[in-house]
Enzyme design. Structure first.
Site, PDB file in Angstrom:
ATOM      1  N   ASN A 169       0.860  -1.184   0.000  1.00 43.80           N
ATOM      2  CA  ASN A 169       0.000   0.000   0.000  1.00 43.80           C
ATOM      3  C   ASN A 169       0.895   1.232   0.000  1.00 43.80           C
ATOM      4  O   ASN A 169       1.961   1.241   0.623  1.00 43.80           O
ATOM      5  CB  ASN A 169      -0.889   0.048   1.251  1.00 43.80           C
ATOM      6  CG  ASN A 169      -1.887   1.207   1.155  1.00 43.80           C
ATOM      7  OD1 ASN A 169      -2.842   1.142   0.385  1.00 43.80           O
ATOM      8  ND2 ASN A 169      -1.643   2.279   1.893  1.00 43.80           N
ATOM      9  N   TYR A 173       0.336  10.263   4.070  1.00 45.32           N
ATOM     10  CA  TYR A 173      -0.078  10.560   5.439  1.00 45.32           C
ATOM     11  C   TYR A 173       0.980  11.483   6.051  1.00 45.32           C
ATOM     12  O   TYR A 173       2.153  11.102   6.123  1.00 45.32           O
ATOM     13  CB  TYR A 173      -0.159   9.283   6.289  1.00 45.32           C
ATOM     14  CG  TYR A 173      -0.771   8.084   5.578  1.00 45.32           C
ATOM     15  CD1 TYR A 173      -2.083   8.098   5.119  1.00 45.32           C
ATOM     16  CD2 TYR A 173      -0.017   6.928   5.361  1.00 45.32           C
ATOM     17  CE1 TYR A 173      -2.632   7.000   4.481  1.00 45.32           C
ATOM     18  CE2 TYR A 173      -0.555   5.815   4.726  1.00 45.32           C
ATOM     19  CZ  TYR A 173      -1.867   5.857   4.283  1.00 45.32           C
ATOM     20  OH  TYR A 173      -2.398   4.769   3.643  1.00 45.32           O
ATOM     21  N   ARG A 174       0.542  12.652   6.495  1.00 46.89           N
ATOM     22  CA  ARG A 174       1.511  13.628   7.018  1.00 46.89           C
ATOM     23  C   ARG A 174       2.280  13.064   8.214  1.00 46.89           C
ATOM     24  O   ARG A 174       1.784  12.178   8.917  1.00 46.89           O
ATOM     25  CB  ARG A 174       0.783  14.898   7.426  1.00 46.89           C
ATOM     26  CG  ARG A 174       0.003  14.705   8.712  1.00 46.89           C
ATOM     27  CD  ARG A 174      -0.611  15.988   9.186  1.00 46.89           C
ATOM     28  NE  ARG A 174      -1.200  15.813  10.482  1.00 46.89           N
ATOM     29  CZ  ARG A 174      -2.438  16.145  10.790  1.00 46.89           C
ATOM     30  NH1 ARG A 174      -3.240  16.682   9.883  1.00 46.89           N
ATOM     31  NH2 ARG A 174      -2.887  15.980  12.023  1.00 46.89           N
ATOM     32  N   TRP A 187      -1.796   8.145   9.730  1.00 48.86           N
ATOM     33  CA  TRP A 187      -2.736   7.437   8.866  1.00 48.86           C
ATOM     34  C   TRP A 187      -4.062   7.317   9.597  1.00 48.86           C
ATOM     35  O   TRP A 187      -4.139   6.825  10.722  1.00 48.86           O
ATOM     36  CB  TRP A 187      -2.207   6.095   8.376  1.00 48.86           C
ATOM     37  CG  TRP A 187      -1.593   5.147   9.349  1.00 48.86           C
ATOM     38  CD1 TRP A 187      -2.079   4.767  10.562  1.00 48.86           C
ATOM     39  CD2 TRP A 187      -0.375   4.421   9.169  1.00 48.86           C
ATOM     40  NE1 TRP A 187      -1.242   3.854  11.147  1.00 48.86           N
ATOM     41  CE2 TRP A 187      -0.191   3.611  10.309  1.00 48.86           C
ATOM     42  CE3 TRP A 187       0.568   4.348   8.136  1.00 48.86           C
ATOM     43  CZ2 TRP A 187       0.904   2.775  10.452  1.00 48.86           C
ATOM     44  CZ3 TRP A 187       1.657   3.517   8.295  1.00 48.86           C
ATOM     45  CH2 TRP A 187       1.814   2.751   9.437  1.00 48.86           C
ATOM     46  N   GLY A 192      -5.349   2.703   4.093  1.00 46.90           N
ATOM     47  CA  GLY A 192      -4.596   1.472   3.839  1.00 46.90           C
ATOM     48  C   GLY A 192      -3.469   1.224   4.835  1.00 46.90           C
ATOM     49  O   GLY A 192      -3.276   0.090   5.289  1.00 46.90           O
ATOM     50  N   GLU A 230      -0.769   0.945  -5.699  1.00 45.12           N
ATOM     51  CA  GLU A 230      -0.699   2.302  -6.251  1.00 45.12           C
ATOM     52  C   GLU A 230       0.404   2.432  -7.294  1.00 45.12           C
ATOM     53  O   GLU A 230       0.321   3.274  -8.191  1.00 45.12           O
ATOM     54  CB  GLU A 230      -0.450   3.321  -5.126  1.00 45.12           C
ATOM     55  CG  GLU A 230      -1.662   3.684  -4.293  1.00 45.12           C
ATOM     56  CD  GLU A 230      -2.025   2.670  -3.214  1.00 45.12           C
ATOM     57  OE1 GLU A 230      -1.272   1.677  -3.042  1.00 45.12           O
ATOM     58  OE2 GLU A 230      -3.065   2.864  -2.551  1.00 45.12           O
ATOM     59  N   ASP A 279      -4.891  22.319   8.685  1.00 45.43           N
ATOM     60  CA  ASP A 279      -5.207  21.265   7.712  1.00 45.43           C
ATOM     61  C   ASP A 279      -5.921  21.795   6.474  1.00 45.43           C
ATOM     62  O   ASP A 279      -6.262  22.974   6.392  1.00 45.43           O
ATOM     63  CB  ASP A 279      -6.054  20.183   8.414  1.00 45.43           C
ATOM     64  CG  ASP A 279      -5.556  18.797   8.079  1.00 45.43           C
ATOM     65  OD1 ASP A 279      -5.286  18.550   6.884  1.00 45.43           O
ATOM     66  OD2 ASP A 279      -5.421  17.978   8.987  1.00 45.43           O
TER      67      ASP A 279
HETATM   68  C1  LIG Z   1      -1.500  16.632   0.716  1.00 46.93           C
HETATM   69  C2  LIG Z   1      -2.276  15.492   1.269  1.00 46.93           C
HETATM   70  C3  LIG Z   1      -2.142  15.146   2.610  1.00 46.93           C
HETATM   71  C4  LIG Z   1      -2.866  14.079   3.145  1.00 46.93           C
HETATM   72  N1  LIG Z   1      -2.686  13.772   4.460  1.00 46.93           N
HETATM   73  C5  LIG Z   1      -3.335  12.684   4.968  1.00 46.93           C
HETATM   74  C6  LIG Z   1      -3.092  12.294   6.310  1.00 46.93           C
HETATM   75  O1  LIG Z   1      -2.337  12.913   7.038  1.00 46.93           O
HETATM   76  N2  LIG Z   1      -3.727  11.171   6.752  1.00 46.93           N
HETATM   77  C7  LIG Z   1      -4.576  10.430   5.970  1.00 46.93           C
HETATM   78  O2  LIG Z   1      -5.085   9.407   6.417  1.00 46.93           O
HETATM   79  N3  LIG Z   1      -4.832  10.810   4.692  1.00 46.93           N
HETATM   80  C8  LIG Z   1      -4.225  11.911   4.177  1.00 46.93           C
HETATM   81  N4  LIG Z   1      -4.442  12.283   2.887  1.00 46.93           N
HETATM   82  C9  LIG Z   1      -5.404  11.511   2.075  1.00 46.93           C
HETATM   83  C10 LIG Z   1      -4.830  10.184   1.633  1.00 46.93           C
HETATM   84  O3  LIG Z   1      -3.575  10.348   1.066  1.00 46.93           O
HETATM   85  C11 LIG Z   1      -5.759   9.497   0.659  1.00 46.93           C
HETATM   86  O4  LIG Z   1      -6.959   9.225   1.343  1.00 46.93           O
HETATM   87  C12 LIG Z   1      -5.203   8.227   0.062  1.00 46.93           C
HETATM   88  O5  LIG Z   1      -6.185   7.637  -0.738  1.00 46.93           O
HETATM   89  C13 LIG Z   1      -4.812   7.259   1.131  1.00 46.93           C
HETATM   90  O6  LIG Z   1      -4.328   6.101   0.524  1.00 46.93           O
HETATM   91  P1  LIG Z   1      -4.819   4.681   1.038  1.00 46.93           P
HETATM   92  O7  LIG Z   1      -6.249   4.588   0.597  1.00 46.93           O
HETATM   93  O8  LIG Z   1      -3.917   3.744   0.363  1.00 46.93           O
HETATM   94  O9  LIG Z   1      -4.679   4.709   2.492  1.00 46.93           O
HETATM   95  C14 LIG Z   1      -3.736  13.349   2.330  1.00 46.93           C
HETATM   96  C15 LIG Z   1      -3.870  13.687   0.971  1.00 46.93           C
HETATM   97  C16 LIG Z   1      -3.159  14.748   0.448  1.00 46.93           C
HETATM   98  C17 LIG Z   1      -3.318  15.095  -0.998  1.00 46.93           C
END
Ligand SMILES: Cc1cc2nc3c(=O)[nH]c(=O)nc-3n(C[C@H](O)[C@H](O)[C@H](O)COP(=O)(O)O)c2cc1C
Length: 478
Positions: A169, A173-174, A187, A192, A230, A279
Site C-alpha cells: 500500500n 499521510y503527514r 494514517w 490502507g 498504487e 489542515d
Molecule cells: C497533501 C495530502 C495530505 C494528506 N494527508 C493525509 C493524512 O495525514 N492522513 C490520511 O489518512 N490521509 C491523508 N491524505 C489523504 C490520503 O492520502 C488518501 O486518502 C489516500 O487515498 C490514502 O491512501 P490509502 O487509501 O492507500 O490509504 C492526504 C492527501 C493529500 C493530498
C-alpha cells in the site's frame, strides 16, 4: 514519454514558465508557507526555494497547484479520458467469447502487464546511504501555520506491506517531526496504512518517499481499494512501469528515482499525541494519538529536492490532486452506477464534505439509492453531504446547483440523514470518526415519489425569439 523523475517534470514546467525559482534566502518556518499560500491562491506557478536558511536542500511547493499542471503531471489533456482508458483496460466492451475475441483481447492484457512495477538493482535514490546516525535534521521540513504542533512532512509517500498477502500500500499521510529520529504517522483509521498496521503484532516496516515523478506522487493520494497497488496505477498513468529498488534496512521496495527515502518502522502499539496541524479543511485539526515512525536509514540523491505542500483554507494545491481523482474515478463509479452522469467535489468541501452528482432518473427513489451506493463505495463512505440533481444540471456550476436545491427540495421528503463513519478531519460530529451524513435529493419529483401535485416547468425563451434577438443584438445599441 514518461517523466523519468521529478526533475524531468520540473524541466518541463520551467520551459513553459510554470516554475519559479526563488533564490533569496527564506525560512522553513512559516515564511515558505505564507509565500506558497499567496501564490497558490493567485493561481501562480510551482515554487522552488533554492536557499532555505540552515539547510543545503531546496524546497519545492505548489507543484500540482493548477489544472494545467495537474494535466501536465499526468501527461494528459483530459483527466476524464484517463478515467475512461482505465475502465477500457479492465473492462472490455464485450467479454471475449470466441477464440478470435480472446486473441484480440491479448494486447490489452499485455498492455496491463507492461504497467506493473519492475524491481531494478539500484537507482539515484541510493546515491547517498546513511545508516549510521541518520537524522531528519538535514531536511528542511516546513512548519506551515503558527499553531502547528511542530514541523510536518506534508507530502510523504508512505509504503507498507500486508504481512499476510505481501501486497503493497502507498498512501500519503503527514508526519510530524518529533525529533531527529521519530515522527508521527498520521494514517487515519480508514486508510490502507492503518489497515496494514492492524495486521501486525509487532513493529512493521515502513518506507517513506519524499519527492518522486508526479504520477507516483499522485498515485499515493488516489483512493484505490485495499490490495490494489498504487505503483500499478502510477505505471498506468505514466504508461511505463515504475522502477523500484529494495530498501536497505526494511523489506520493502521504493521508486528508484525518488529524491529522498526514509526507512524505518512503526510499532502499532506505540501511540503519541500528534498535532495540531493547519489542515486542508482550513481549520487546525485537533491533536490526537497516532503511531510513531522510527527512522533507521536515509537514502537519497546527492543533491535532493525536498518536495512539500502547504495545505490550508481551500483552494490549495491538494484541491487539484483531488480534482484529478474526481475526474479519473468518475468512469469507475459509473461502472457500478450507470445513471450517474457527472460529479463535482467542490473545493470548499475538501473532498469528503460534499459531493454533487447528476443522474438520469428512471424510477422512484433512485436519487436515494445513488446516495446509499456512494456511501458504500470505498472512501466515498466518508462523504458528509451528497447532493443529487437531474442530469440536465451542470454540477460544476454551483449557482445552478443551489438554485435547484433551494427550489426543488421538500426537506421532510427529500433529505436523508444516516449515521456512519466520518473522515478523521471532521470536527463537527460529536464523536471522532462517527456521525451523521446528509443526502439531498434535488431532482424533480412525481406522484410516485410522494409529490401528487404537478412539477413545474423551468422557464426558457423559445428558440425563434432567441435567434431573432441574437441577430438584431447590435442594433439595440448595447
Ligand atoms: C497533501 C495530502 C495530505 C494528506 N494527508 C493525509 C493524512 O495525514 N492522513 C490520511 O489518512 N490521509 C491523508 N491524505 C489523504 C490520503 O492520502 C488518501 O486518502 C489516500 O487515498 C490514502 O491512501 P490509502 O487509501 O492507500 O490509504 C492526504 C492527501 C493529500 C493530498
Amino acid at each position: 514519454m514518461a517523466y523519468k523523475d521529478l526533475r524531468a517534470f520540473l524541466a518541463v514546467l520551467e520551459k513553459r514558465g510554470l516554475l519559479k525559482r526563488i533564490s533569496v534566502e527564506v525560512e522553513a518556518e512559516l515564511e515558505i508557507s505564507e509565500i506558497t499560500d499567496r501564490v497558490c491562491k493567485a493561481g501562480g506557478p510551482a515554487l522552488l526555494f533554492e536557499k532555505v536558511r540552515g539547510y543545503d536542500i531546496p524546497v519545492l511547493t505548489n507543484t500540482f497547484g493548477s489544472m494545467e499542471r495537474m494535466c501536465l503531471a499526468l501527461e494528459t489533456e483530459s483527466l476524464d479520458r484517463l478515467g475512461e482508458e482505465l475502465v477500457e483496460l479492465f473492462m472490455p466492451e464485450t467479454l471475449p467469447a470466441t477464440l478470435w475475441e480472446k486473441i484480440k483481447a491479448l494486447p490489452k492484457l499485455a498492455q496491463l502487464a507492461s504497467f506493473f512495477p519492475r524491481v531494478v538493482k539500484t537507482g539515484p535514490c541510493k546515491e547517498v546511504i546513511i545508516k549510521d546516525n541518520p537524522s531528519l535534521a538535514e531536511l528542511p521540513v516546513l512548519k506551515c501555520w503558527p499553531k502547528d504542533g511542530g514541523p510536518f512532512i506534508t507530502l510523504p509517500l508512505v509504503f507498507t506491506k500486508d504481512p499476510v498477502t505481501g501486497r503493497r500500500n502507498v498512501g500519503m499521510y503527514r508526519m510530524q517531526v518529533f525529533d531527529e529520529r521519530t515522527t508521527g504517522m498520521h494514517w487515519h483509521i480508514h486508510k490502507g496504512g492503518a489497515e496494514h498496521a492492524r495486521r501486525y503484532e509487532g513493529p512493521m516496516p515502513v518506507a517513506v518517499v519524499i519527492g518522486a515523478d508526479p504520477a507516483v506522487v499522485y498515485a499515493a493520494t488516489a483512493p484505490l481499494p485495499h490490495g490494489i497497488d498504487e505503483m500499478l496505477l502510477a505505471g498506468f498513468l505514466r504508461k511505463e512501469p515504475v522502477e523500484m529498488v529494495r530498501c536497505e534496512t526494511v523489506d520493502l521496495e521504493v521508486p528508484a528515482n525518488a529524491e529522498i527515502v526514509l526507512e524505518g518502522y512503526v510499532d502499532p502499539r506505540e501511540l503519541r499525541l500528534e498535532g495540531p496541524f493547519g489542515d486542508h479543511t482550513g481549520f487546525y485539526s485537533l491533536p490526537d494519538y497516532y503511531p510513531v515512525f522510527h527512522l533507521t536509514c536515509i537514502t537519497r540523491r546527492r543533491h535532493p529536492i525536498y518536495m512539500a505542500t502547504v495545505v490550508g483554507r481551500p483552494p490549495m494545491e491538494d484541491a487539484y490532486l483531488g480534482k484529478a481523482t474526481e475526474r479519473i474515478f468518475l468512469p469507475l463509479i459509473r461502472l457500478q452506477l450507470p445513471e450517474v452522469k457527472d460529479m463535482n467535489m467542490p473545493f470548499e468541501g475538501v473532498f469528503h464534505n460534499c459531493v454533487i452528482v447528476s443522474i438520469k432518473k428512471s424510477y422512484p427513489g433512485q436519487a436515494k439509492k445513488v446516495m446509499c451506493a456512494l456511501w458504500g463505495m470505498g472512501l466515498m463512505a466518508l462523504t458528509k453531504v451528497i447532493i443529487v440533481v437531474d442530469e440536465k444540471v451542470n454540477v460544476h456550476d454551483l449557482s445552478e446547483v443551489f438554485w435547484q436545491v433551494f427550489n426543488n427540495v421538500d426537506p421532510r421528503r427529500d433529505i436523508l440523514i444516516v449515521d456512519g463513519p466520518l473522515d478523521a478531519l471532521d470536527h463537527s460530529s460529536p464523536t471522532p470518526h462517527y456521525g451523521s451524513k446528509m443526502g439531498i435529493d434535488a431532482t424533480a419529483k412525481g406522484p410516485s415519489e410522494g409529490h401528487p401535485r404537478q412539477w413545474p416547468e423551468e422557464i426558457e425563451m423559445c428558440a425563434e425569439i432567441k435567434e431573432l434577438v441574437s441577430r438584431k443584438w447590435s442594433s439595440y445599441g448595447f
